[in-house]
Design an enzyme around this catalytic site. Structure first.
Site, PDB file in Angstrom:
ATOM      1  N   ASP A  60     -21.801  11.854  -6.861  1.00  0.00           N
ATOM      2  CA  ASP A  60     -22.186  10.677  -7.885  1.00  0.00           C
ATOM      3  C   ASP A  60     -20.692   9.765  -7.860  1.00  0.00           C
ATOM      4  O   ASP A  60     -20.211   9.864  -8.954  1.00  0.00           O
ATOM      5  CB  ASP A  60     -22.404  10.844  -8.674  1.00  0.00           C
ATOM      6  CG  ASP A  60     -23.287  10.293  -9.383  1.00  0.00           C
ATOM      7  OD1 ASP A  60     -23.557   9.054  -8.887  1.00  0.00           O
ATOM      8  OD2 ASP A  60     -23.896  10.411 -11.005  1.00  0.00           O
ATOM      9  N   HIS A 117     -31.238  11.618 -12.397  1.00  0.00           N
ATOM     10  CA  HIS A 117     -31.913  12.130 -12.877  1.00  0.00           C
ATOM     11  C   HIS A 117     -33.551  12.922 -12.702  1.00  0.00           C
ATOM     12  O   HIS A 117     -33.150  14.284 -12.939  1.00  0.00           O
ATOM     13  CB  HIS A 117     -30.879  12.472 -14.427  1.00  0.00           C
ATOM     14  CG  HIS A 117     -29.527  11.763 -14.546  1.00  0.00           C
ATOM     15  ND1 HIS A 117     -29.465  11.489 -15.426  1.00  0.00           N
ATOM     16  CD2 HIS A 117     -28.411  11.905 -13.608  1.00  0.00           C
ATOM     17  CE1 HIS A 117     -27.750  10.485 -15.920  1.00  0.00           C
ATOM     18  NE2 HIS A 117     -28.176  11.478 -14.441  1.00  0.00           N
TER      19      HIS A 117
HETATM   20  C1  SAM Z   1     -21.195   7.730 -11.665  1.00  0.00           C
HETATM   21  S1  SAM Z   1     -19.449   9.132 -12.835  1.00  0.00           S
HETATM   22  C2  SAM Z   1     -20.388  10.636 -13.055  1.00  0.00           C
HETATM   23  C3  SAM Z   1     -21.678  10.451 -13.730  1.00  0.00           C
HETATM   24  C4  SAM Z   1     -22.613  11.590 -14.158  1.00  0.00           C
HETATM   25  N1  SAM Z   1     -22.635  12.511 -12.249  1.00  0.00           N
HETATM   26  C5  SAM Z   1     -23.566  11.550 -14.087  1.00  0.00           C
HETATM   27  O1  SAM Z   1     -25.369  11.675 -13.632  1.00  0.00           O
HETATM   28  O2  SAM Z   1     -23.727  12.188 -15.788  1.00  0.00           O
HETATM   29  C6  SAM Z   1     -18.455   9.227 -11.546  1.00  0.00           C
HETATM   30  C7  SAM Z   1     -17.261   9.754 -12.130  1.00  0.00           C
HETATM   31  O3  SAM Z   1     -16.228  10.711 -11.305  1.00  0.00           O
HETATM   32  C8  SAM Z   1     -15.469  10.251 -11.229  1.00  0.00           C
HETATM   33  N2  SAM Z   1     -14.290  10.078 -10.077  1.00  0.00           N
HETATM   34  C9  SAM Z   1     -13.475   9.358  -9.871  1.00  0.00           C
HETATM   35  N3  SAM Z   1     -13.567   9.710  -8.954  1.00  0.00           N
HETATM   36  C10 SAM Z   1     -13.219  11.038  -8.645  1.00  0.00           C
HETATM   37  C11 SAM Z   1     -13.217  11.842  -7.513  1.00  0.00           C
HETATM   38  N4  SAM Z   1     -12.524  12.028  -6.682  1.00  0.00           N
HETATM   39  N5  SAM Z   1     -13.267  13.548  -7.761  1.00  0.00           N
HETATM   40  C12 SAM Z   1     -13.914  13.546  -9.136  1.00  0.00           C
HETATM   41  N6  SAM Z   1     -14.418  12.892 -10.005  1.00  0.00           N
HETATM   42  C13 SAM Z   1     -14.042  11.143  -9.833  1.00  0.00           C
HETATM   43  C14 SAM Z   1     -14.779   9.121 -11.885  1.00  0.00           C
HETATM   44  O4  SAM Z   1     -13.862   9.302 -13.594  1.00  0.00           O
HETATM   45  C15 SAM Z   1     -16.433   9.417 -12.933  1.00  0.00           C
HETATM   46  O5  SAM Z   1     -16.238   9.841 -14.414  1.00  0.00           O
END
Ligand code: SAM
Length: 297
Positions: free
Chosen positions: A166, A18
């Site tokens: 991410d 972040h």
């Molecule tokens: C590490 S977290 C994201 C954290 C966020 N980027 C942050 O920094 O606050 C990963 C997220 O990706 C979602 N996810 C998993 N596979 C995905 C996909 N193929 N496309 C979009 N979202 C996905 C999960 O449900 C999870 O909420």
């Protein structure tokens, strides 16, 4: 899809990710022209640090919890301020109870004319995210595979902005998926800023991602090593079993100020966030096909 970011929100890995995101968005704001932030794996936007998940796994206490009121050198304060201000703004005066994930952070920093495109595949999380931004006309939330969306949404119409990728790294082949998506996205928008987060777990897979991407970018798009930066932080020996010990980002087309900003803060950040012996960091301002460095850890 078992991964829940609520168990990890605000931990050391989020801090570095972040911080980099905040510095990249701040750099985009140096010009008046609007930009877009595309977040392919957005999560729920912001995290309640008093929730069951955060109470069961209070990783934030060893992340953002150590930083908010810490005494820090002037240079660290300068570099951390945009991110810390966003954390403070979302909490108001008093205790830290909410942590801004990437969507809430980007929304806080972005201007009226800028745009956020957020993808989240988890049904319930996508709904939560949509509710959070229901009244914010700058934000579009899609319940969609972020990797697939990337092909459709880059380059953004503004031709300025950044992409954050991410993923949760639940599956063994996530690094390969991310590499494929990176090539798809960068083929469409070689001039865009892309931030790829990856854990330091399988170090060979991570090196293959970093160096393979650098090689491909050089061969296909003539992108020089200095357009590819990586920043990693590990809070204890990477060999230790159990919880994640290290993570970081690869940034394509980073702001020219990013390397110096990170170099100014990483010593202090590492000393403040370390959880045991063997903590360390690296900032490589230029990655090329010759950068393989697994032995360095
Ligand atoms: C590490 S977290 C994201 C954290 C966020 N980027 C942050 O920094 O606050 C990963 C997220 O990706 C979602 N996810 C998993 N596979 C995905 C996909 N193929 N496309 C979009 N979202 C996905 C999960 O449900 C999870 O909420």
């Amino acid at each position: 899809m078992n991964y829940r970011h609520a168990f990890h929100a605000g931990n050391f890995a989020d801090v570095l990710k972040h911080l980099v995101l905040a510095l990249c968005v701040e750099h985009l704001k140096k010009k008046d022209r609007p930009f877009a932030v595309i977040d392919t794996h957005a999560g729920i936007g912001r995290y309640d640090l008093t929730s069951d998940a955060a109470l069961r796994s209070p990783e934030w206490k060893d992340g953002v919890g150590r930083l908010l009121d810490a005494d820090m050198p002037d240079e660290a304060l300068r570099v951390l301020t945009p991110w810390l201000d966003a954390v403070r703004a979302i909490n108001g005066p008093g205790a830290l109870t909410t942590y801004p994930g990437s969507p809430a952070l980007a929304a806080h920093l972005a201007r009226k004319s800028d745009r956020l495109h957020l993808c989240e595949l988890h049904e319930q999380d996508a709904k939560t995210l949509d509710r959070l931004f229901a009244k914010d006309g700058r934000v579009k939330v899609e319940k969609r595979d972020g990797y697939k969306a990337l092909k459709a949404v880059v380059p953004p119409r503004e031709k300025r902005g950044l992409v954050l990728v991410d993923p949760p790294f639940e599956h063994r082949d996530e690094m390969a998926h991310m590499a494929k998506a990176a090539m798809d996205g960068l083929s469409r928008w070689p001039g865009g800023t892309f931030i790829f987060w990856r854990p330091l777990k399988d170090l060979w897979a991570q090196e293959r991602f970093d160096v393979g991407l650098a090689e491909w970018l050089f061969e296909e798009h003539d992108l020089k090593p200095e357009h590819i930066l990586r920043a990693d932080l590990w809070v204890r020996d990477l060999d230790t079993e159990g919880k994640l010990a290290g993570a970081g980002v690869v940034v394509i087309n980073p702001p020219y100020t990013l390397e110096a900003d990170l170099l100014a803060v990483m010593d202090w950040l590492c000393a403040t966030l370390k959880q045991g012996d063997g903590a360390g960091w690296r900032v490589d301002g230029a990655i090329s096909g010759d950068s393989l460095s697994v032995d360095e850890f």
